[in-house]
Write a protein that holds these residues in place. Structure first.
Motif, PDB file in Angstrom:
ATOM      1  N   LEU A  37       0.834  -1.204   0.000  1.00  0.00           N
ATOM      2  CA  LEU A  37       0.000   0.000   0.000  1.00  0.00           C
ATOM      3  C   LEU A  37       0.870   1.256   0.000  1.00  0.00           C
ATOM      4  O   LEU A  37       0.541   2.259  -0.633  1.00  0.00           O
ATOM      5  CB  LEU A  37      -0.922  -0.020   1.223  1.00  0.00           C
ATOM      6  N   GLU A  38       1.980   1.188   0.688  1.00  0.00           N
ATOM      7  CA  GLU A  38       2.864   2.346   0.797  1.00  0.00           C
ATOM      8  C   GLU A  38       3.803   2.495  -0.396  1.00  0.00           C
ATOM      9  O   GLU A  38       4.372   3.572  -0.600  1.00  0.00           O
ATOM     10  CB  GLU A  38       3.689   2.235   2.086  1.00  0.00           C
ATOM     11  N   SER A  39       3.947   1.438  -1.194  1.00  0.00           N
ATOM     12  CA  SER A  39       4.930   1.463  -2.276  1.00  0.00           C
ATOM     13  C   SER A  39       4.356   1.835  -3.627  1.00  0.00           C
ATOM     14  O   SER A  39       5.110   2.164  -4.550  1.00  0.00           O
ATOM     15  CB  SER A  39       5.608   0.088  -2.388  1.00  0.00           C
ATOM     16  N   LEU A  40       3.037   1.784  -3.786  1.00  0.00           N
ATOM     17  CA  LEU A  40       2.414   2.058  -5.076  1.00  0.00           C
ATOM     18  C   LEU A  40       1.666   3.395  -5.042  1.00  0.00           C
ATOM     19  O   LEU A  40       1.221   3.834  -3.977  1.00  0.00           O
ATOM     20  CB  LEU A  40       1.455   0.921  -5.452  1.00  0.00           C
ATOM     21  N   PRO A  41       1.473   4.017  -6.202  1.00  0.00           N
ATOM     22  CA  PRO A  41       0.876   5.367  -6.256  1.00  0.00           C
ATOM     23  C   PRO A  41      -0.655   5.356  -6.138  1.00  0.00           C
ATOM     24  O   PRO A  41      -1.372   5.680  -7.083  1.00  0.00           O
ATOM     25  CB  PRO A  41       1.333   5.881  -7.623  1.00  0.00           C
ATOM     26  N   PHE A  42      -1.146   5.000  -4.972  1.00  0.00           N
ATOM     27  CA  PHE A  42      -2.592   4.916  -4.780  1.00  0.00           C
ATOM     28  C   PHE A  42      -3.284   6.275  -4.863  1.00  0.00           C
ATOM     29  O   PHE A  42      -4.501   6.346  -5.019  1.00  0.00           O
ATOM     30  CB  PHE A  42      -2.901   4.258  -3.424  1.00  0.00           C
ATOM     31  N   SER A  43      -2.527   7.341  -4.798  1.00  0.00           N
ATOM     32  CA  SER A  43      -3.136   8.672  -4.918  1.00  0.00           C
ATOM     33  C   SER A  43      -3.516   8.998  -6.358  1.00  0.00           C
ATOM     34  O   SER A  43      -4.275   9.947  -6.612  1.00  0.00           O
ATOM     35  CB  SER A  43      -2.172   9.730  -4.388  1.00  0.00           C
ATOM     36  N   ASP A  44      -3.001   8.230  -7.314  1.00  0.00           N
ATOM     37  CA  ASP A  44      -3.318   8.444  -8.727  1.00  0.00           C
ATOM     38  C   ASP A  44      -4.733   7.929  -9.001  1.00  0.00           C
ATOM     39  O   ASP A  44      -4.989   6.723  -8.927  1.00  0.00           O
ATOM     40  CB  ASP A  44      -2.296   7.699  -9.593  1.00  0.00           C
ATOM     41  N   PHE A  48      -9.749   5.674 -12.152  1.00  0.00           N
ATOM     42  CA  PHE A  48     -11.119   5.811 -11.655  1.00  0.00           C
ATOM     43  C   PHE A  48     -11.891   6.839 -12.482  1.00  0.00           C
ATOM     44  O   PHE A  48     -13.085   6.669 -12.752  1.00  0.00           O
ATOM     45  CB  PHE A  48     -11.113   6.193 -10.173  1.00  0.00           C
ATOM     46  N   GLU A  49     -11.187   7.886 -12.916  1.00  0.00           N
ATOM     47  CA  GLU A  49     -11.837   8.868 -13.790  1.00  0.00           C
ATOM     48  C   GLU A  49     -12.200   8.238 -15.132  1.00  0.00           C
ATOM     49  O   GLU A  49     -13.311   8.433 -15.650  1.00  0.00           O
ATOM     50  CB  GLU A  49     -10.899  10.057 -14.004  1.00  0.00           C
ATOM     51  N   ASN A  50     -11.264   7.485 -15.701  1.00  0.00           N
ATOM     52  CA  ASN A  50     -11.523   6.835 -16.982  1.00  0.00           C
ATOM     53  C   ASN A  50     -12.625   5.787 -16.880  1.00  0.00           C
ATOM     54  O   ASN A  50     -13.455   5.637 -17.786  1.00  0.00           O
ATOM     55  CB  ASN A  50     -10.249   6.186 -17.514  1.00  0.00           C
ATOM     56  N   SER A  95      -3.732  -3.736  -3.754  1.00  0.00           N
ATOM     57  CA  SER A  95      -3.688  -3.481  -5.194  1.00  0.00           C
ATOM     58  C   SER A  95      -4.772  -4.274  -5.914  1.00  0.00           C
ATOM     59  O   SER A  95      -5.434  -3.767  -6.831  1.00  0.00           O
ATOM     60  CB  SER A  95      -2.304  -3.848  -5.742  1.00  0.00           C
ATOM     61  N   LEU A  96      -4.982  -5.535  -5.516  1.00  0.00           N
ATOM     62  CA  LEU A  96      -6.070  -6.328  -6.080  1.00  0.00           C
ATOM     63  C   LEU A  96      -7.418  -5.713  -5.716  1.00  0.00           C
ATOM     64  O   LEU A  96      -8.353  -5.699  -6.533  1.00  0.00           O
ATOM     65  CB  LEU A  96      -5.992  -7.770  -5.574  1.00  0.00           C
ATOM     66  N   TRP A  97      -7.533  -5.202  -4.511  1.00  0.00           N
ATOM     67  CA  TRP A  97      -8.773  -4.540  -4.079  1.00  0.00           C
ATOM     68  C   TRP A  97      -9.072  -3.332  -4.976  1.00  0.00           C
ATOM     69  O   TRP A  97     -10.218  -3.117  -5.385  1.00  0.00           O
ATOM     70  CB  TRP A  97      -8.626  -4.100  -2.626  1.00  0.00           C
ATOM     71  N   ARG A  98      -8.041  -2.570  -5.290  1.00  0.00           N
ATOM     72  CA  ARG A  98      -8.209  -1.426  -6.198  1.00  0.00           C
ATOM     73  C   ARG A  98      -8.731  -1.893  -7.547  1.00  0.00           C
ATOM     74  O   ARG A  98      -9.626  -1.267  -8.134  1.00  0.00           O
ATOM     75  CB  ARG A  98      -6.864  -0.699  -6.351  1.00  0.00           C
ATOM     76  N   ASN A  99      -8.170  -2.969  -8.067  1.00  0.00           N
ATOM     77  CA  ASN A  99      -8.623  -3.500  -9.353  1.00  0.00           C
ATOM     78  C   ASN A  99     -10.078  -3.946  -9.280  1.00  0.00           C
ATOM     79  O   ASN A  99     -10.862  -3.722 -10.215  1.00  0.00           O
ATOM     80  CB  ASN A  99      -7.723  -4.662  -9.781  1.00  0.00           C
ATOM     81  N   ALA A 100     -10.454  -4.559  -8.152  1.00  0.00           N
ATOM     82  CA  ALA A 100     -11.841  -4.976  -7.971  1.00  0.00           C
ATOM     83  C   ALA A 100     -12.769  -3.770  -7.922  1.00  0.00           C
ATOM     84  O   ALA A 100     -13.871  -3.790  -8.494  1.00  0.00           O
ATOM     85  CB  ALA A 100     -11.973  -5.807  -6.695  1.00  0.00           C
ATOM     86  N   GLN A 101     -12.362  -2.720  -7.228  1.00  0.00           N
ATOM     87  CA  GLN A 101     -13.181  -1.503  -7.172  1.00  0.00           C
ATOM     88  C   GLN A 101     -13.426  -0.945  -8.574  1.00  0.00           C
ATOM     89  O   GLN A 101     -14.546  -0.552  -8.924  1.00  0.00           O
ATOM     90  CB  GLN A 101     -12.492  -0.451  -6.301  1.00  0.00           C
ATOM     91  N   LEU A 102     -12.384  -0.933  -9.393  1.00  0.00           N
ATOM     92  CA  LEU A 102     -12.508  -0.416 -10.753  1.00  0.00           C
ATOM     93  C   LEU A 102     -13.441  -1.291 -11.591  1.00  0.00           C
ATOM     94  O   LEU A 102     -14.241  -0.785 -12.382  1.00  0.00           O
ATOM     95  CB  LEU A 102     -11.126  -0.323 -11.403  1.00  0.00           C
ATOM     96  N   ASN A 103     -13.329  -2.593 -11.417  1.00  0.00           N
ATOM     97  CA  ASN A 103     -14.174  -3.510 -12.190  1.00  0.00           C
ATOM     98  C   ASN A 103     -15.623  -3.506 -11.721  1.00  0.00           C
ATOM     99  O   ASN A 103     -16.502  -4.006 -12.424  1.00  0.00           O
ATOM    100  CB  ASN A 103     -13.606  -4.931 -12.150  1.00  0.00           C
ATOM    101  N   MET A 104     -15.863  -2.970 -10.545  1.00  0.00           N
ATOM    102  CA  MET A 104     -17.241  -2.865 -10.043  1.00  0.00           C
ATOM    103  C   MET A 104     -17.971  -1.642 -10.608  1.00  0.00           C
ATOM    104  O   MET A 104     -19.176  -1.495 -10.414  1.00  0.00           O
ATOM    105  CB  MET A 104     -17.238  -2.796  -8.520  1.00  0.00           C
ATOM    106  N   SER A 395       9.723   1.963 -13.962  1.00  0.00           N
ATOM    107  CA  SER A 395       8.753   2.530 -14.902  1.00  0.00           C
ATOM    108  C   SER A 395       7.636   1.547 -15.240  1.00  0.00           C
ATOM    109  O   SER A 395       6.512   1.955 -15.554  1.00  0.00           O
ATOM    110  CB  SER A 395       9.457   2.955 -16.188  1.00  0.00           C
ATOM    111  N   LEU A 396       7.919   0.254 -15.184  1.00  0.00           N
ATOM    112  CA  LEU A 396       6.897  -0.765 -15.398  1.00  0.00           C
ATOM    113  C   LEU A 396       6.296  -1.236 -14.085  1.00  0.00           C
ATOM    114  O   LEU A 396       5.099  -1.497 -14.001  1.00  0.00           O
ATOM    115  CB  LEU A 396       7.491  -1.959 -16.154  1.00  0.00           C
ATOM    116  N   ASP A 397       7.127  -1.311 -13.053  1.00  0.00           N
ATOM    117  CA  ASP A 397       6.656  -1.851 -11.779  1.00  0.00           C
ATOM    118  C   ASP A 397       5.656  -0.927 -11.089  1.00  0.00           C
ATOM    119  O   ASP A 397       4.700  -1.402 -10.466  1.00  0.00           O
ATOM    120  CB  ASP A 397       7.863  -2.082 -10.863  1.00  0.00           C
ATOM    121  N   LYS A 398       5.846   0.379 -11.209  1.00  0.00           N
ATOM    122  CA  LYS A 398       4.970   1.333 -10.522  1.00  0.00           C
ATOM    123  C   LYS A 398       3.816   1.803 -11.404  1.00  0.00           C
ATOM    124  O   LYS A 398       3.108   2.743 -11.067  1.00  0.00           O
ATOM    125  CB  LYS A 398       5.777   2.546 -10.062  1.00  0.00           C
TER     126      LYS A 398
END
Length: 651
Positions: A37-44, A48-50, A95-104, A395-398
């Motif tokens: 949670l602390e290593s990925l750019p969750f503020s981006d 969600f806009e798209n 990160s998986l939770w974020r993906n689930a939120q987007l797919n919902m 550049s790919l990992d984040k």
């Protein structure tokens, strides 16, 4: 060939079988998830806009049933615990939770002028292009019930229009299975509806689960977590979408095919230019450029995740190098013009600069995986070592669209190794090693016996060393499948690994394994790996290949015979021959066969589908047997029947 006729048709499996209560996340799991949670750019929030852009309408309840009243798709089960404003539970990788939120984020969306998508009605998206008189539909989902519900919703919101064409982007069932929910075969035959697909589509679509369907269907239960409850301790997300629908999968043959890049079609006033991309995400696949709209449909060649080079349920290994080269071709052909890209999973993207940057990262994700795996392979490292060593550049990992929600860098790198080097790692100890159960007994003996292993495993579990504990306890369970303590601790271990998994399929694999360790292997329900339409479109040669892998060699030992088969409706004749416990076939008909069968292909289809027994077909005269009828009876007696519910986490 990728075999995707998988856990899409799970029938008669009840999640109420989940008898043992799941355990909470341990402190170690909480720390692992917090670190991510602390290593990925969750503020981006751009995704969600798209994902919400262009929303026209959404239904309050998305529960779809078949004619019998059985639920085949239920987004409501996920809504109970997944929402945009709820943080990830301790038991779910954030990160998986974020993906689930987007797919919902579901409903009817406008992608660009005249292009609409219904998202959240199946694992895949269904796309509607507004022509001069009707709808051109891209990829009509898995099940006819979900496709019909989507079409009804679109017509309700945008005005009723006929479907004038259907485009299959590729040969996986979540891209064609719902076709009979939106068109009927009579209109196709009459020329009222066109169906367009890439070259060799029907061959690959039908063959996906014929030969290895039983084994792959069983493993698909693991990959998609079919038995898992829908809650924060069970199924959360499938990576490409929430899960797969379970309605009737159908197929209508294409009326036209695309054979090369640059092929153009204008249907109902809509001009389309195709990029033919065989051997990428599917054996046959194509992207579509809409020049008048500056819009690019990417099929499943790019999604908002890393895809699989080899699926966990099993398949032939894909070519990551070819995949990346076709994406480079996409950039070269349309990168200077594209204003919107959309695809059969996830959400679209707008803006040329963002799209091209996205394409480059998707391209380089597969190329990096290929190149660095081969580099390390040529330095002498084996697949398991490479998967531990390889890592994406930042550049790919984040980058969110290259995270491993479906495929992962770890198992994709092993797939590249497998494609080049095969199963053998070069160490003679692994050339003729013992099978798992036999090896497990010796491992446990060498490690001081079951009690000693359990004691050490519990200590390591308490330290959070779950990967090693899973390896050690696998030996205990395979050495003694009646070890309740071993199975219980191994289930707890799999559970924590599942809670930590960023990949939806990895989570399902671990939690499904825990489920079966706690509850045993189910005995009812299963996966239908061939729907009536698939059987109908299966040519005789494909059937003969399937019969060949069902031959029991002991029952066939010493048997030598030949059987002529005449398909009256196809005007095709074949000879089956048995020798050396091997079934072969040829279209060069034998002059003197031991037995001869005369029947129609439709009669054979009915027999395979269980609509009629072979004995009744013979009695009714639909199947005529000449010559030595005992030969034919002996042949039928040699065919094994496959048990779907074979063991996986126990011997």
């Amino acid at each position: 060939m990728k075999r995707f006729l998988v856990a899409t048709l799970v029938t008669a499996i009840s999640t109420s079988l989940y008898a043992a209560d799941p355990k909470p996340a341990t402190d170690t799991t909480k720390q692992v998830n917090q670190s991510l949670l602390e290593s990925l750019p969750f503020s981006d929030k751009k995704d969600f806009e798209n994902a919400q852009k262009g929303l026209i309408a959404k239904q309050d309840t998305v529960t779809i049933k078949n004619d019998k009243g059985d639920v085949v798709w239920d987004l409501e089960a996920y809504k109970k615990y997944i929402s945009l404003d709820k943080p990830a539970p301790d038991s779910v990788n954030p990160s998986l939770w974020r993906n689930a939120q987007l797919n919902m984020i579901n409903g009817l969306f406008e992608v660009t002028d005249g292009i609409y998508q219904v998202r959240g009605y199946d694992l895949s998206n269904i796309t509607f292009i507004k022509g001069e008189t009707g709808w051109i539909v891209f990829d009509p989902l898995i099940s006819q019930e979900t496709a019909k519900a989507a079409l009804d919703f679109v017509n309700e919101q945008l005005g009723e229009r006929p479907v004038v064409a259907v485009i299959y982007s590729h040969s996986h069932i979540d891209h064609f299975g719902g076709v009979r929910g939106i068109v009927n075969e009579e209109d196709v035959a009459a020329g009222k509806v066109q169906i367009l697909a890439p070259d060799h589509f029907t061959e690959h679509a039908v063959s996906e689960n014929v030969i290895a369907g039983n084994a792959m269907g069983r493993r698909a239960i693991y990959m998609y977590g079919a038995l898992l409850p829908r809650n924060e301790f069970g199924g959360v997300n499938g990576g490409l979408g929430q899960t797969t629908s379970t309605g009737l999968a159908t197929l209508i043959k294409p009326t036209d095919t695309i054979t090369k890049t640059g092929d153009e079609r204008t249907i109902d006033g809509i001009k389309m230019v195709f990029q033919y991309t065989p051997g990428t995400e599917a054996p046959t696949e194509m992207n579509t450029w809409f020049p008048d709209k500056k819009a690019l449909w990417m099929a499943e060649n790019t999604t908002n995740t890393m895809h699989n080079i080899l699926t966990l349920r099993g398949a032939q290994v894909r070519d990551a190098l070819i995949w990346s080269s076709f994406l480079n071709e996409t950039i070269e052909k349309w990168g200077d013009q594209v204003e919107v890209k959309f695809q059969s999973h996830h959400w679209p993207m707008w803006g040329k600069e963002d799209i091209v940057n996205y394409f480059k990262k998707q391209r380089d994700m597969y190329k990096y995986t290929h190149d660095q795996t081969v580099r390390l392979m040529n330095m002498g490292y084996i697949g398991s070592e490479i998967s531990e060593m390889i890592a994406f550049p930042e550049s790919l990992d984040k980058n969110w669209s290259t995270r491993g929600y479906y495929g992962t860098l770890r198992h994709n790198s092993r797939a590249v190794y497998q494609r080049y080097m095969g199963w053998y790692n070069g160490n003679p100890s692994d050339l003729n090693n013992l099978p798992p159960a036999d090896a497990a007994k010796k491992y446990v003996e060498y490690m001081g016996g079951e009690d000693a292993v359990l004691q050490k495993a519990q200590s390591d579990f308490d330290k959070g060393e779950y990967r090693w504990v899973a390896e050690a306890l696998k030996q205990v369970v395979f050495a003694n499948p009646d070890s309740e303590k071993g199975k219980a601790l191994l289930a707890d271990t799999y559970e924590q690994l599942g809670y930590q998994a960023e990949s939806g399929p990895w989570r399902s694999e671990y939690l499904q394994g825990a489920f079966e360790l706690r509850n045993g292997v189910p005995s009812t329900g299963g996966v239908v790996t061939a729907s009536p339409d698939v059987i109908k479109n299966m040519p005789p040669t494909m059937l003969f290949d399937y019969l060949s892998v069902r031959i029991n060699p002991e029952k066939a030992a010493g048997k030598t015979f030949s059987i002529n088969i005449d398909f009256t409706d196809l005007k095709e004749k074949y000879t089956l021959s048995m020798e050396n416990s091997v079934l072969n076939y040829t279209s060069k008909v034998a002059d003197k066969a031991d037995a001869s069968l005369t029947l129609s292909k439709s009669t054979l289809d009915d027999i395979q589908l269980g609509n009629i027994t072979l004995e009744k077909a013979i009695a009714d005269g639909d199947v005529k047997v000449n010559g030595d009828s005992q030969v034919f009876q002996d042949f039928v007696g040699m065919l094994d029947k496959f048990d779907f519910w074979f063991n996986i986490v126990t011997p």
